[in-house]
Design a protein around this motif. Sequence first.
Motif, PDB file in Angstrom:
ATOM      1  N   TYR A  52      12.035   0.421  -9.834  1.00 53.88           N
ATOM      2  CA  TYR A  52      12.718   0.933 -11.146  1.00 53.88           C
ATOM      3  C   TYR A  52      12.463  -0.151 -12.326  1.00 53.88           C
ATOM      4  O   TYR A  52      12.055   0.379 -13.288  1.00 53.88           O
ATOM      5  N   THR A  53      12.353  -1.209 -11.857  1.00 50.66           N
ATOM      6  CA  THR A  53      12.259  -2.339 -12.839  1.00 50.66           C
ATOM      7  C   THR A  53      10.601  -2.094 -13.525  1.00 50.66           C
ATOM      8  O   THR A  53      10.385  -2.470 -14.932  1.00 50.66           O
ATOM      9  N   ILE A  54       9.774  -1.995 -12.797  1.00 52.30           N
ATOM     10  CA  ILE A  54       8.398  -1.766 -13.230  1.00 52.30           C
ATOM     11  C   ILE A  54       8.217  -0.708 -14.072  1.00 52.30           C
ATOM     12  O   ILE A  54       7.762  -0.654 -15.473  1.00 52.30           O
ATOM     13  N   ALA A  55       8.998   0.439 -13.647  1.00 54.92           N
ATOM     14  CA  ALA A  55       8.893   1.541 -14.790  1.00 54.92           C
ATOM     15  C   ALA A  55       9.679   1.258 -15.834  1.00 54.92           C
ATOM     16  O   ALA A  55       9.234   1.706 -17.146  1.00 54.92           O
ATOM     17  N   ALA A  66     -12.002   9.033  -8.660  1.00 54.15           N
ATOM     18  CA  ALA A  66     -11.130   8.243 -10.079  1.00 54.15           C
ATOM     19  C   ALA A  66     -10.224   7.560  -9.294  1.00 54.15           C
ATOM     20  O   ALA A  66      -9.976   6.288  -9.829  1.00 54.15           O
ATOM     21  N   ALA A  67      -9.659   7.759  -8.123  1.00 63.54           N
ATOM     22  CA  ALA A  67      -8.614   6.815  -7.687  1.00 63.54           C
ATOM     23  C   ALA A  67      -9.130   5.482  -7.193  1.00 63.54           C
ATOM     24  O   ALA A  67      -8.508   4.302  -7.146  1.00 63.54           O
ATOM     25  N   GLU A  68     -10.626   5.610  -6.803  1.00 61.42           N
ATOM     26  CA  GLU A  68     -11.281   4.398  -6.166  1.00 61.42           C
ATOM     27  C   GLU A  68     -11.595   3.511  -7.314  1.00 61.42           C
ATOM     28  O   GLU A  68     -11.777   2.245  -7.168  1.00 61.42           O
ATOM     29  N   SER A  69     -11.555   3.922  -8.692  1.00 63.59           N
ATOM     30  CA  SER A  69     -11.973   3.144  -9.898  1.00 63.59           C
ATOM     31  C   SER A  69     -10.794   3.110 -10.488  1.00 63.59           C
ATOM     32  O   SER A  69     -10.947   2.489 -11.718  1.00 63.59           O
ATOM     33  N   ALA A  70      -9.500   3.217 -10.224  1.00 58.14           N
ATOM     34  CA  ALA A  70      -8.355   3.407 -10.793  1.00 58.14           C
ATOM     35  C   ALA A  70      -8.299   1.905 -11.716  1.00 58.14           C
ATOM     36  O   ALA A  70      -8.535   0.854 -10.993  1.00 58.14           O
ATOM     37  N   THR A  71      -7.842   1.867 -12.722  1.00 51.44           N
ATOM     38  CA  THR A  71      -7.334   0.636 -13.455  1.00 51.44           C
ATOM     39  C   THR A  71      -6.088   0.612 -14.332  1.00 51.44           C
ATOM     40  O   THR A  71      -5.402   1.785 -14.038  1.00 51.44           O
ATOM     41  N   ALA A  72      -5.395  -0.356 -14.455  1.00 52.43           N
ATOM     42  CA  ALA A  72      -4.155  -0.333 -15.348  1.00 52.43           C
ATOM     43  C   ALA A  72      -4.178   0.889 -16.555  1.00 52.43           C
ATOM     44  O   ALA A  72      -3.301   1.276 -16.898  1.00 52.43           O
ATOM     45  N   GLU A  73      -5.372   0.753 -16.900  1.00 48.63           N
ATOM     46  CA  GLU A  73      -5.334   1.776 -18.175  1.00 48.63           C
ATOM     47  C   GLU A  73      -5.755   3.189 -17.584  1.00 48.63           C
ATOM     48  O   GLU A  73      -5.046   4.129 -18.362  1.00 48.63           O
ATOM     49  N   TYR A  74      -6.284   3.489 -16.389  1.00 47.84           N
ATOM     50  CA  TYR A  74      -6.389   4.842 -15.990  1.00 47.84           C
ATOM     51  C   TYR A  74      -6.036   4.839 -14.314  1.00 47.84           C
ATOM     52  O   TYR A  74      -6.825   5.044 -13.634  1.00 47.84           O
ATOM     53  N   PRO A  75      -4.595   4.880 -14.278  1.00 46.71           N
ATOM     54  CA  PRO A  75      -4.059   4.839 -13.003  1.00 46.71           C
ATOM     55  C   PRO A  75      -3.832   6.251 -12.662  1.00 46.71           C
ATOM     56  O   PRO A  75      -3.366   6.417 -11.225  1.00 46.71           O
ATOM     57  N   GLU A 114       1.760  -0.531  -8.963  1.00 48.87           N
ATOM     58  CA  GLU A 114       1.553  -2.116  -9.255  1.00 48.87           C
ATOM     59  C   GLU A 114       0.598  -2.264 -10.101  1.00 48.87           C
ATOM     60  O   GLU A 114       0.179  -3.091 -10.519  1.00 48.87           O
ATOM     61  N   LEU A 115      -0.247  -0.934 -10.561  1.00 49.79           N
ATOM     62  CA  LEU A 115      -0.934  -1.018 -11.849  1.00 49.79           C
ATOM     63  C   LEU A 115      -0.039  -0.727 -12.997  1.00 49.79           C
ATOM     64  O   LEU A 115      -0.701  -0.859 -14.166  1.00 49.79           O
ATOM     65  N   GLY A 116       1.207  -0.591 -12.709  1.00 49.75           N
ATOM     66  CA  GLY A 116       1.961  -0.395 -14.084  1.00 49.75           C
ATOM     67  C   GLY A 116       2.342   0.944 -14.453  1.00 49.75           C
ATOM     68  O   GLY A 116       2.822   1.352 -15.393  1.00 49.75           O
ATOM     69  N   SER A 125       1.709   5.141  -0.291  1.00 56.21           N
ATOM     70  CA  SER A 125       0.715   4.237  -0.560  1.00 56.21           C
ATOM     71  C   SER A 125      -0.188   4.131  -1.729  1.00 56.21           C
ATOM     72  O   SER A 125      -0.226   3.320  -2.503  1.00 56.21           O
ATOM     73  N   LEU A 126      -0.301   5.673  -2.244  1.00 54.09           N
ATOM     74  CA  LEU A 126      -1.130   5.713  -3.239  1.00 54.09           C
ATOM     75  C   LEU A 126      -0.172   5.670  -4.618  1.00 54.09           C
ATOM     76  O   LEU A 126      -0.554   4.987  -5.737  1.00 54.09           O
ATOM     77  N   TYR A 127       1.111   6.063  -4.340  1.00 55.98           N
ATOM     78  CA  TYR A 127       2.163   5.970  -5.629  1.00 55.98           C
ATOM     79  C   TYR A 127       2.222   4.314  -5.649  1.00 55.98           C
ATOM     80  O   TYR A 127       2.470   3.931  -6.696  1.00 55.98           O
ATOM     81  N   ALA A 128       2.458   3.802  -4.460  1.00 51.88           N
ATOM     82  CA  ALA A 128       2.621   1.958  -4.854  1.00 51.88           C
ATOM     83  C   ALA A 128       1.245   1.519  -5.408  1.00 51.88           C
ATOM     84  O   ALA A 128       1.600   0.433  -6.281  1.00 51.88           O
ATOM     85  N   GLN A 129       0.045   1.989  -5.012  1.00 54.97           N
ATOM     86  CA  GLN A 129      -1.082   1.473  -5.888  1.00 54.97           C
ATOM     87  C   GLN A 129      -0.780   1.646  -7.300  1.00 54.97           C
ATOM     88  O   GLN A 129      -1.252   0.835  -8.230  1.00 54.97           O
TER      89      GLN A 129
END
Length: 385
Positions: free
Chosen positions: A271-274, A196-205, A239-241, A232-236
């Motif tokens: 913090y701004t992204i969140a 699932a992580a390899e296929s993550a999208t902004a809709e499903y992060p 960045e997907l929002g 690094s995973l949290y960062a990915q």
Amino acid sequence: MLDIRTITSDQLLDHSHLKPGVRASLLSYPQTINMYRQNAKKTNNNDIQCDFAIFMVEAAKPLENTDTTRWEYLGEAEKLLRQLAARGHAESQYYLGNLYAASLLNKKAKNEYDKAFPLFVQASKHHHADASFRAAKCYEDGLGTRKDAAKAVQFYRKAAALSHPGAMYRLGVAQVNGELSISKNARDGVKWLKRAAESATAEYPHALHELAFLHEKGIDNVVFVDVEYAVSLYAQAAELGYAPSAYYLGECYEYGKLNCRMDPALSIHYYTIAAQQGHREACFSLTAWYLVGSADVLPQSDEQAYVWARRAADKGLAKGEYAVGYFTEMGIGTVANLEEALQWYKRAANNGDKRAIQRIQGMAEGKNNKSPSGRKFASGSCTVM
């Protein structure tokens, strides 16, 4: 478990790419729709007709509920989608199901899962991954049908086999935790989460965040602790929002958690992204940063501190409500107003903030608790003096 239901119906129904472009403003919406309608009628192509129905829905969305044109557009779109669904057109079945689930076709804004659920099931028979996932959610949550964990798993597996990241995530969490009547099997669950992580999208992060958490804490003989990989995973995900990941990274770079160096710029960035996703704790954290500022990164601004505290307060965060009350009482970033301050203190007190209760008592006794040495504001405890 992270709630995948944070995905809104608006996200699932976002077909804004089908709206007329800027140049189309040369024609009125009715003219554009009439031209599109005539072209759609000339073809037997189900995809083109489905796109026209979606175009009609997009045209209706900005219109007021009381506007008869809105319901004319939606009525025409519904009729066409039902015809296409009856012909077995999977995308029409799925999209119409989403319209019913999102209450867009109901004048009383009522979710119609009883109509949506069978459409999701029909579309899933045509190997529609999103429809299979939605059918699974209906079985899991009892929406339009009775709750049935076994059926939910069946449809999650079907969607996962079609590489649906949300379904793979849900199966992974279920196996790690032993949910949905599935035997607990962390090893298999982690495999699903990785896929699932390899296929993550902004809709499903979600899987990125979950996998990061597992690498932060570890699972004996299954997942080794690796905080750098977790970051690094949290960062990915951030960045997907994904707000929870972004907020957590904001804390990491503010306080030096997970071996992160303290970095004001990165802390404020995350913090701004969140906060832009409406994460109330992140909004409050930005309040703290604006109050003190950061050299060469963020100028100190009482006005912006108030703005972000107000956003947190409007979302029901007690310490945000207390902060707005204090700012309003003292005139920090806004005009001083004791009556308004008292109302914010009462809201905070109703949400369990003890300092607000003390402030109300102090104001009732006619005390001026303003600190002669200025103020102190800490995001962790929301101490305002």
